[in-house]
Design a protein around this motif. Structure first.
Motif, PDB file in Angstrom:
ATOM      1  N   GLN A 196       0.969  -1.099  -0.061  1.00 23.20           N
ATOM      2  CA  GLN A 196       0.008  -0.091   0.046  1.00 23.20           C
ATOM      3  C   GLN A 196       0.951   1.143   0.071  1.00 23.20           C
ATOM      4  OE1 GLN A 196      -2.598  -0.221   3.614  1.00 23.20           O
ATOM      5  NE2 GLN A 196      -1.311   1.139   4.598  1.00 23.20           N
ATOM      6  N   GLY A 197       0.316   2.178  -0.524  1.00 26.34           N
ATOM      7  CA  GLY A 197       0.805   3.589  -0.338  1.00 26.34           C
ATOM      8  C   GLY A 197       0.080   4.655  -0.858  1.00 26.34           C
ATOM      9  N   SER A 198       0.910   5.779  -1.653  1.00 24.93           N
ATOM     10  CA  SER A 198       0.321   7.115  -2.051  1.00 24.93           C
ATOM     11  C   SER A 198       0.853   7.186  -3.288  1.00 24.93           C
ATOM     12  CB  SER A 198       0.082   7.900  -1.071  1.00 24.93           C
ATOM     13  OG  SER A 198       1.157   8.102  -0.482  1.00 24.93           O
ATOM     14  N   VAL A 199       0.142   8.239  -4.065  1.00 23.25           N
ATOM     15  CA  VAL A 199       0.602   8.651  -5.324  1.00 23.25           C
ATOM     16  C   VAL A 199       0.642   9.965  -5.068  1.00 23.25           C
ATOM     17  CG1 VAL A 199       0.103   9.024  -7.761  1.00 23.25           C
ATOM     18  CG2 VAL A 199      -0.441   6.884  -6.737  1.00 23.25           C
ATOM     19  N   TRP A 200       1.992  10.775  -5.313  1.00 24.77           N
ATOM     20  CA  TRP A 200       2.180  12.303  -5.219  1.00 24.77           C
ATOM     21  C   TRP A 200       2.636  13.030  -6.478  1.00 24.77           C
ATOM     22  CZ3 TRP A 200       1.343  14.888  -0.496  1.00 24.77           C
ATOM     23  CH2 TRP A 200       0.998  14.004   0.611  1.00 24.77           C
ATOM     24  N   HIS A 201       2.270  14.250  -6.444  1.00 28.32           N
ATOM     25  CA  HIS A 201       2.890  15.055  -7.320  1.00 28.32           C
ATOM     26  C   HIS A 201       2.945  16.567  -6.951  1.00 28.32           C
ATOM     27  CE1 HIS A 201       3.650  17.102 -11.514  1.00 28.32           C
ATOM     28  NE2 HIS A 201       2.595  18.034 -11.255  1.00 28.32           N
ATOM     29  N   ASP A 202       4.162  16.973  -6.969  1.00 28.74           N
ATOM     30  CA  ASP A 202       4.562  18.499  -6.643  1.00 28.74           C
ATOM     31  C   ASP A 202       4.037  18.904  -5.252  1.00 28.74           C
ATOM     32  OD1 ASP A 202       5.964  19.007  -8.773  1.00 28.74           O
ATOM     33  OD2 ASP A 202       4.331  20.116  -9.781  1.00 28.74           O
ATOM     34  N   ALA A 242      -6.412   5.284  -7.323  1.00 27.00           N
ATOM     35  CA  ALA A 242      -6.416   5.932  -5.907  1.00 27.00           C
ATOM     36  C   ALA A 242      -7.392   6.856  -5.463  1.00 27.00           C
ATOM     37  CB  ALA A 242      -5.007   6.688  -6.276  1.00 27.00           C
ATOM     38  N   SER A 243      -7.488   6.770  -4.219  1.00 23.91           N
ATOM     39  CA  SER A 243      -8.438   7.435  -3.395  1.00 23.91           C
ATOM     40  C   SER A 243      -8.305   9.300  -3.706  1.00 23.91           C
ATOM     41  CB  SER A 243      -8.378   6.810  -1.911  1.00 23.91           C
ATOM     42  OG  SER A 243      -7.376   7.584  -1.358  1.00 23.91           O
ATOM     43  N   PRO A 244      -9.347   9.947  -2.943  1.00 23.99           N
ATOM     44  CA  PRO A 244      -9.142  11.276  -2.948  1.00 23.99           C
ATOM     45  C   PRO A 244      -8.056  11.579  -2.333  1.00 23.99           C
ATOM     46  CG  PRO A 244     -11.330  10.594  -2.421  1.00 23.99           C
ATOM     47  CD  PRO A 244     -10.592   9.349  -2.679  1.00 23.99           C
ATOM     48  N   GLU A 245      -7.221  10.719  -1.526  1.00 22.79           N
ATOM     49  CA  GLU A 245      -5.994  11.155  -0.759  1.00 22.79           C
ATOM     50  C   GLU A 245      -4.751  10.521  -1.581  1.00 22.79           C
ATOM     51  OE1 GLU A 245      -8.720   9.538   0.685  1.00 22.79           O
ATOM     52  OE2 GLU A 245      -9.580  11.400   1.746  1.00 22.79           O
ATOM     53  N   GLY A 246      -5.234   9.984  -2.763  1.00 23.93           N
ATOM     54  CA  GLY A 246      -3.925   9.321  -3.401  1.00 23.93           C
ATOM     55  C   GLY A 246      -3.528   7.901  -2.961  1.00 23.93           C
ATOM     56  N   GLU A 247      -4.328   7.347  -1.949  1.00 18.77           N
ATOM     57  CA  GLU A 247      -4.032   6.172  -1.581  1.00 18.77           C
ATOM     58  C   GLU A 247      -4.268   4.884  -2.361  1.00 18.77           C
ATOM     59  OE1 GLU A 247      -6.156   6.360   2.067  1.00 18.77           O
ATOM     60  OE2 GLU A 247      -4.508   7.381   3.159  1.00 18.77           O
ATOM     61  N   PHE A 248      -3.462   3.825  -2.334  1.00 17.58           N
ATOM     62  CA  PHE A 248      -3.861   2.526  -3.102  1.00 17.58           C
ATOM     63  C   PHE A 248      -3.526   1.438  -2.081  1.00 17.58           C
ATOM     64  CE2 PHE A 248       0.333   3.595  -4.358  1.00 17.58           C
ATOM     65  CZ  PHE A 248       1.290   2.645  -3.928  1.00 17.58           C
ATOM     66  N   ARG A 249      -3.811   0.095  -2.453  1.00 19.79           N
ATOM     67  CA  ARG A 249      -3.501  -0.895  -1.798  1.00 19.79           C
ATOM     68  C   ARG A 249      -3.786  -2.338  -2.501  1.00 19.79           C
ATOM     69  NH1 ARG A 249      -7.140  -1.360   3.276  1.00 19.79           N
ATOM     70  NH2 ARG A 249      -5.421   0.177   4.050  1.00 19.79           N
ATOM     71  N   PHE A 250      -2.851  -3.177  -2.619  1.00 22.24           N
ATOM     72  CA  PHE A 250      -2.833  -4.388  -3.312  1.00 22.24           C
ATOM     73  C   PHE A 250      -2.560  -5.429  -2.311  1.00 22.24           C
ATOM     74  CE2 PHE A 250      -1.462  -1.571  -6.669  1.00 22.24           C
ATOM     75  CZ  PHE A 250      -2.398  -1.773  -7.415  1.00 22.24           C
ATOM     76  N   PHE A 251      -3.329  -6.759  -2.415  1.00 26.27           N
ATOM     77  CA  PHE A 251      -2.876  -7.949  -1.533  1.00 26.27           C
ATOM     78  C   PHE A 251      -2.309  -8.777  -2.726  1.00 26.27           C
ATOM     79  CE2 PHE A 251      -6.075  -5.920   0.840  1.00 26.27           C
ATOM     80  CZ  PHE A 251      -5.988  -6.243   2.240  1.00 26.27           C
ATOM     81  N   ALA A 252      -0.925  -9.221  -2.226  1.00 25.88           N
ATOM     82  CA  ALA A 252      -0.308  -9.956  -3.364  1.00 25.88           C
ATOM     83  C   ALA A 252       0.721 -11.016  -2.500  1.00 25.88           C
ATOM     84  CB  ALA A 252       0.663  -9.018  -3.958  1.00 25.88           C
ATOM     85  N   ALA A 253       1.155 -11.818  -3.273  1.00 28.87           N
ATOM     86  CA  ALA A 253       2.343 -12.848  -2.809  1.00 28.87           C
ATOM     87  C   ALA A 253       3.654 -11.969  -2.350  1.00 28.87           C
ATOM     88  CB  ALA A 253       2.692 -13.893  -3.825  1.00 28.87           C
ATOM     89  N   PRO A 254       4.473 -12.588  -1.626  1.00 28.29           N
ATOM     90  CA  PRO A 254       5.754 -12.023  -1.354  1.00 28.29           C
ATOM     91  C   PRO A 254       6.541 -12.228  -2.711  1.00 28.29           C
ATOM     92  CG  PRO A 254       5.340 -13.547   0.481  1.00 28.29           C
ATOM     93  CD  PRO A 254       3.935 -13.684  -0.627  1.00 28.29           C
ATOM     94  N   GLY A 255       7.548 -11.180  -2.794  1.00 24.01           N
ATOM     95  CA  GLY A 255       8.143 -11.243  -4.051  1.00 24.01           C
ATOM     96  C   GLY A 255       8.654  -9.900  -4.574  1.00 24.01           C
ATOM     97  N   ALA A 256       9.206  -9.767  -5.800  1.00 24.32           N
ATOM     98  CA  ALA A 256       9.414  -8.473  -6.598  1.00 24.32           C
ATOM     99  C   ALA A 256       8.178  -7.999  -7.298  1.00 24.32           C
ATOM    100  CB  ALA A 256      10.515  -9.049  -7.604  1.00 24.32           C
ATOM    101  N   TRP A 257       7.828  -6.753  -7.100  1.00 26.75           N
ATOM    102  CA  TRP A 257       6.731  -6.060  -7.620  1.00 26.75           C
ATOM    103  C   TRP A 257       7.133  -4.814  -8.331  1.00 26.75           C
ATOM    104  CZ3 TRP A 257       2.768  -9.056  -8.757  1.00 26.75           C
ATOM    105  CH2 TRP A 257       2.414 -10.145  -7.815  1.00 26.75           C
ATOM    106  N   LYS A 258       6.453  -4.447  -9.057  1.00 26.53           N
ATOM    107  CA  LYS A 258       6.392  -2.812  -9.629  1.00 26.53           C
ATOM    108  C   LYS A 258       5.004  -2.309  -9.601  1.00 26.53           C
ATOM    109  CE  LYS A 258       9.086  -2.141 -13.145  1.00 26.53           C
ATOM    110  NZ  LYS A 258       9.544  -2.171 -14.615  1.00 26.53           N
ATOM    111  N   VAL A 259       5.132  -1.113  -8.977  1.00 30.05           N
ATOM    112  CA  VAL A 259       3.862  -0.436  -9.004  1.00 30.05           C
ATOM    113  C   VAL A 259       3.994   0.858  -9.987  1.00 30.05           C
ATOM    114  CG1 VAL A 259       2.295   1.068  -7.375  1.00 30.05           C
ATOM    115  CG2 VAL A 259       3.630  -0.743  -6.230  1.00 30.05           C
ATOM    116  N   ARG A 260       3.237   0.783 -10.673  1.00 29.94           N
ATOM    117  CA  ARG A 260       3.044   2.003 -11.792  1.00 29.94           C
ATOM    118  C   ARG A 260       1.819   2.746 -11.488  1.00 29.94           C
ATOM    119  NH1 ARG A 260       3.945  -0.482 -17.259  1.00 29.94           N
ATOM    120  NH2 ARG A 260       6.163  -0.513 -16.407  1.00 29.94           N
ATOM    121  N   ALA A 261       2.098   4.183 -11.667  1.00 25.98           N
ATOM    122  CA  ALA A 261       0.753   5.157 -11.629  1.00 25.98           C
ATOM    123  C   ALA A 261       0.777   5.907 -12.712  1.00 25.98           C
ATOM    124  CB  ALA A 261       1.174   6.113 -10.183  1.00 25.98           C
TER     125      ALA A 261
END
Length: 97
Positions: free
Chosen positions: A23-29, A53-72
């Protein structure tokens, strides 16, 4: 009707000893980016999931352990972040430019 689940909110009731949460958030400036399309890609860049992304720029994924890329992807730009997710809570921020 198909749609992304509502983002943000509590992790109450989620067993972080058995679940891998990215989970995390997306930001710009210095501000969160609402409505960005956030994609989860595996280690071979294969598309796995997408949320909005939510109004606060938040996102969440449920995944398996390992290498991942998050692209916004947003009208203000795009960005991505790679991470090695482990069981538990894995937090990240994606800056779009």
């Amino acid at each position: 009707m198909c749609g992304a689940p509502k983002q943000g909110g509590s992790l109450a009731g989620i067993d972080l000893t058995t679940q891998t949460v990215i989970q995390g958030s997306v930001w710009h400036d210095g501000a969160p980016v609402a409505g960005a399309f956030v994609r989860l890609l595996d280690s071979t860049d294969e598309f796995t999931a997408e949320v909005v992304a939510s109004p606060e720029g938040e996102f969440r994924f449920f995944a398996a352990p390992g290498a991942w890329k998050v692209r916004a992807l947003a009208p203000v730009g795009k960005g991505e972040r790679t991470l090695a997710a482990e069981v538990g809570l894995n937090e990240t921020t994606v800056a779009v430019a």
